[in-house]
Design an enzyme around this catalytic site. Sequence first.
Site: not given
Ligand code: SAH
Length: 217
Positions: A64
């Site tokens: 993000s």
């Molecule tokens: N918080 C992260 C942002 C990653 S983007 C950071 O600091 O880098 C969002 C993430 O959510 C992705 O890696 C995606 O695979 C995950 N995601 C999406 N749906 C999900 C679910 N149902 N359960 C767990 N993770 C999920």
Amino acid sequence: MTDTYRHKGLRKRMVDALRQRGIQDEAVLAAIAAVPRHFFLDRAFEEHAYEDKPFPIGHDQTISQPFTVAYQSALLDIHAREKVLEIGTGSGYQAAILAVLGARVYTIERQEGLYFQAKSLLERMGFSTIKCFFGDGTKGLAQFAPYNKIIVTAGAPVVPESLRQQLAWPAGILVIPVGEEVQMMYKITRLSETEFREEVLDSFRFVPFLKGTQKQK
Ligand code: SAH
């Protein structure tokens, strides 16, 4: 992995820019100043780690944007020792920020490759209080519920009922972007066993919140 004076300088500039954009929570700004974001990015993007932008972290996912991390972290209003569930570990960066804010972090990721990557990085960085899980976060993580705070870092079409139910009360807070293409940030406060207060805040763009898990290829 080295954190040089140059990196620290760039981070300080980024924190100033976040302050300019309206982030006022000094604890959150201090956490962002403390965590080397370039550790969480591929070498190819290292030069850009302190720009206020999202970047690819593999598996079609992104870390993000720092503004978004700061915004969601400030809404959570973390106090030391609070139990916090993060859904969507991704790179692990947001989890690290929450840990620096004093939270006991539980973070779950549906992409097995990202789960392994983030878990090993956070361990190497010494974040021994962050617990990483591989699984589908649409159902939360019932095993360790209730949580003082829950943060979702992917765009959800609706607010999953299981997440509301895993909030502690009174005053548990769920921060979740809701919507398909574009999401509105929701802050949901659990007032009692049955009562919730919902605030709809600003718009954002997240990668989608998906059901099920994806094994590493
Ligand atoms: N918080 C992260 C942002 C990653 S983007 C950071 O600091 O880098 C969002 C993430 O959510 C992705 O890696 C995606 O695979 C995950 N995601 C999406 N749906 C999900 C679910 N149902 N359960 C767990 N993770 C999920």
